[in-house]
Design a protein around this motif. Structure first.
Motif, mmCIF file in Angstrom:
data_model
loop_
_atom_site.group_PDB
_atom_site.id
_atom_site.type_symbol
_atom_site.label_atom_id
_atom_site.label_comp_id
_atom_site.label_asym_id
_atom_site.label_seq_id
_atom_site.Cartn_x
_atom_site.Cartn_y
_atom_site.Cartn_z
ATOM 1 N N ILE A 257 0.783 -1.179 -0.031
ATOM 2 C CA ILE A 257 0.043 0.044 -0.065
ATOM 3 C C ILE A 257 0.904 1.168 0.064
ATOM 4 O O ILE A 257 0.558 2.258 -0.532
ATOM 5 C CB ILE A 257 -0.802 -0.141 1.140
ATOM 6 N N ASP A 258 2.188 1.098 0.648
ATOM 7 C CA ASP A 258 3.032 2.259 0.317
ATOM 8 C C ASP A 258 3.386 2.807 -0.784
ATOM 9 O O ASP A 258 4.067 3.765 -0.976
ATOM 10 C CB ASP A 258 4.089 1.986 1.385
ATOM 11 N N LEU A 259 3.313 1.837 -1.880
ATOM 12 C CA LEU A 259 3.686 2.107 -3.053
ATOM 13 C C LEU A 259 2.778 2.916 -4.034
ATOM 14 O O LEU A 259 2.917 3.165 -5.139
ATOM 15 C CB LEU A 259 3.921 1.061 -3.933
ATOM 16 N N ARG A 260 1.516 2.962 -3.329
ATOM 17 C CA ARG A 260 0.351 3.691 -4.285
ATOM 18 C C ARG A 260 0.781 5.243 -4.591
ATOM 19 O O ARG A 260 0.593 5.384 -5.810
ATOM 20 C CB ARG A 260 -0.814 3.454 -3.467
ATOM 21 N N PHE A 261 1.475 5.669 -3.661
ATOM 22 C CA PHE A 261 1.988 6.920 -3.992
ATOM 23 C C PHE A 261 3.299 7.265 -3.297
ATOM 24 O O PHE A 261 3.264 7.001 -2.315
ATOM 25 C CB PHE A 261 0.784 8.003 -3.608
ATOM 26 N N ASN A 282 -5.029 -1.838 -15.584
ATOM 27 C CA ASN A 282 -6.424 -2.189 -15.349
ATOM 28 C C ASN A 282 -6.914 -2.164 -13.951
ATOM 29 O O ASN A 282 -7.895 -1.873 -13.293
ATOM 30 C CB ASN A 282 -7.171 -3.132 -16.050
ATOM 31 N N TYR A 283 -6.024 -2.884 -13.086
ATOM 32 C CA TYR A 283 -6.351 -3.325 -11.855
ATOM 33 C C TYR A 283 -5.099 -3.176 -10.820
ATOM 34 O O TYR A 283 -4.099 -4.070 -10.930
ATOM 35 C CB TYR A 283 -7.081 -4.836 -11.522
ATOM 36 N N TRP A 284 -5.063 -2.211 -9.825
ATOM 37 C CA TRP A 284 -4.260 -2.014 -8.766
ATOM 38 C C TRP A 284 -4.454 -3.161 -7.643
ATOM 39 O O TRP A 284 -5.392 -2.847 -7.083
ATOM 40 C CB TRP A 284 -3.977 -0.548 -8.475
ATOM 41 N N ILE A 285 -3.521 -3.592 -7.371
ATOM 42 C CA ILE A 285 -3.592 -4.692 -6.007
ATOM 43 C C ILE A 285 -2.611 -4.103 -5.018
ATOM 44 O O ILE A 285 -1.411 -4.294 -5.225
ATOM 45 C CB ILE A 285 -3.248 -6.111 -6.177
ATOM 46 N N HIS A 286 -3.309 -3.633 -4.055
ATOM 47 C CA HIS A 286 -2.383 -2.822 -2.989
ATOM 48 C C HIS A 286 -2.650 -3.750 -1.725
ATOM 49 O O HIS A 286 -3.769 -3.916 -1.177
ATOM 50 C CB HIS A 286 -2.661 -1.599 -2.625
ATOM 51 N N VAL A 287 -1.432 -4.234 -1.109
ATOM 52 C CA VAL A 287 -1.399 -5.088 0.183
ATOM 53 C C VAL A 287 -1.386 -3.990 1.320
ATOM 54 O O VAL A 287 -0.339 -3.414 1.375
ATOM 55 C CB VAL A 287 -0.357 -6.196 0.049
ATOM 56 N N GLY A 288 -1.963 -4.591 2.339
ATOM 57 C CA GLY A 288 -1.898 -3.679 3.914
ATOM 58 C C GLY A 288 -0.475 -4.089 4.417
ATOM 59 O O GLY A 288 0.029 -5.310 4.219
#
Length: 510
Positions: A257-261, A282-288
């Motif tokens: 999740i820290d890579l989203r921005f 098309n699909y961003w997968i962000h892990v906690g």
């Protein structure tokens, strides 16, 4: 003083002239829905997974910057991504083409090389090798394609050159190249940030611009480009390597999740600009994150990390994976002994059930078997519930709860003191539980060394069971105490015995 004042005026002018964020919607791809819904940060909700080919999907995961050993914070991210990938392939029949990028040239790698008086390439190779060993020890499947930054300098240079040629990027006075965010109105689509200051460079046109190429610095590795020497910026590396492998669009792009921005935000911006498209991933997968107690992120800078080999001294890879399964991939986990003990207990419940089911079905004292419609109906309900949970953003936590409930019902039937015998439903449930857990990446079997000793442990456990039943019938406290001592000694060597008035069972623990 004059330089600092000039920088301040330029930034203030930029902030005052910021345009309101232009709302950018997620664009639904053309193609074939597969019946799965996944959370998308651009849409801010779950959206249907639609693939160009209903059975093929492309997937890229941001890999490590190999300057140090990985820790269990990294491990939880890669285990959760491995679980999601396994779900797509095993439950939804998707042929997943997976790729991962390895950042093997970076400020941190250069710093470690200087500190250890080593070549930066030696540092990168050492920690990349260690990274793959760690992933293997956690039963994480290796990506089909591995891209290393140092192997793709020509690709990256060409990518940057096209951005410069299209005036989406500009060359600064120090030889660095910056992406011009003013030329990309949709900047901020993943996370609506208005401004971020990436460096103190006065060569940037505005504070949000980010480096796609860093100008050469004395004493540091550099590569020749048409505009001068230097090395790639972090964000451009993934965009260039993914575009080389997968072209102008990718189905799944994953990371913490820290890579989203800003990382993924910048990747999306420069990739859309490069390909002339409105949507790249098309699909961003962000892990906690894996959090320490008190909602603190596990990180090297905070010196609160636990290495993967250290984790495996206390807990098995299956136990760690079970902990990841019982938390939704998008949510953080608070790492603690309690969390790991709960995961270990859940794993034991499944292992004990499978051993008990085997013994129950192979009970030679029974003469005729019956069906049990209620239990068979519960199995069917569990099958449907698990599939629905996976269709709705890969909810593995709900799946584990459903399996535990099913196992509980089966255990009640097996332990009921009744002459009726139900081998068919128990066999079907045991097969179903095994299948689901293995599809999630749990091994459920022991090492070869432990397997050699199985028959000896079986003999000891059966002998103790006979002695214990005899002691119970005679109310012999001394003999019962001796049986308890044997049980405790077995537990100390990682063998846990589950006593039963019928047939005992045992499992290895970690």
């Amino acid at each position: 003083m004059q330089k600092n004042l000039s920088m301040f005026v330029r930034r203030l002018t930029h902030v005052c002239s910021l345009k309101p964020y232009k709302e950018t919607k997620w664009l639904m791809p053309n193609g074939n829905p597969i019946g799965v819904y996944v959370y998308n940060c651009v849409a801010g909700q779950r959206v249907p997974v639609i693939l160009n080919d209903p059975h093929i999907a492309t997937w890229y995961s941001c890999g490590p910057t190999v300057y140090d050993s990985a820790h269990i914070g990294h491990a939880s991210c890669y285990v959760k991504l491995d679980i999601v990938q396994r779900i797509l392939t095993s439950f939804f029949n998707i042929k997943l083409v997976t790729a991962m990028g390895i950042t093997d040239i970076d400020d941190k790698i250069i710093k470690k090389a200087k500190e250890t008086n080593s070549d930066f390439r030696t540092v990168a190779k050492q920690y990349e090798h260690e990274f793959w060993l760690d992933l293997s020890s956690l039963n994480i499947e290796k990506p089909l394609i591995i891209t290393r930054v140092s192997d793709h300098m020509n690709t990256i240079e060409s990518f940057v050159q096209k951005l410069v040629d299209s005036e989406m990027a500009y060359i600064a006075g120090d030889g660095s190249v910056y992406f011009d965010t003013d030329k990309f109105p949709a900047y901020g689509k993943l996370e609506k940030q208005q401004e971020t200051v990436e460096s103190n460079s006065t060569d940037k046109r505005n504070a949000m611009d980010f480096a796609v190429w860093k100008g050469e610095k004395p004493g540091e590795p550099s590569w020749q480009a048409s505009w001068g020497k230097g090395r790639p910026g972090w964000h451009i590396e993934c965009s260039a390597m993914v575009s080389k492998v997968f072209g102008s669009q990718i189905d799944f792009h994953a990371g913490g999740i820290d890579l989203r921005f800003p990382h993924h935000e910048n990747e999306e911006a420069q990739s859309c600009a490069f390909h002339g498209t409105r949507q790249w991933a098309n699909y961003w997968i962000h892990v906690g994150h894996l959090q320490m107690k008190g909602d603190t992120k596990m990180s090297k800078s905070l010196k609160n990390t636990i290495s993967i080999p250290k984790l495996l001294e206390s807990f098995s890879a299956d136990t760690f994976r079970m902990a990841c399964l019982t938390s939704h991939y998008r949510y953080s986990i608070e790492y603690s002994d309690k969390v790991m003990k709960t995961a270990e207990d859940n794993l034991k419940k499944f292992k004990f059930f499978l051993k008990d089911a085997f013994n129950y079905v192979n009970d030679n004292t029974k003469t005729i078997g019956y069906y049990n419609d209620k239990l068979l109906h519960e199995l069917q309900t569990a099958e449907e519930s698990i599939l629905e949970a996976l269709k709705h953003d890969f909810d593995t936590a709900k799946c584990v709860t459903t399996l535990l409930s099913l196992v509980s019902s089966a255990n009640k039937l097996m332990k009921t003191d009744s002459s009726e015998y139900y081998p068919v439903p128990i066999t079907l449930i045991a097969e179903f539980v095994t299948s689901i857990l293995q599809k999630f990446g749990l091994k459920l079997h022991e090492s070869s060394e432990e397997a050699v000793s199985d028959s000896l442990i079986d003999t000891l456990v059966e002998f103790r069971h006979t002695v214990r039943l005899n002691a119970l019938s005679r109310k012999d406290k001394e003999l019962l105490n001796a049986c308890d001592i044997v049980r405790d000694k077995m537990k100390s060597i990682k063998v846990q015995i589950n006593d039963s008035n019928k047939t005992p069972s045992w499992v290895f623990t970690k």
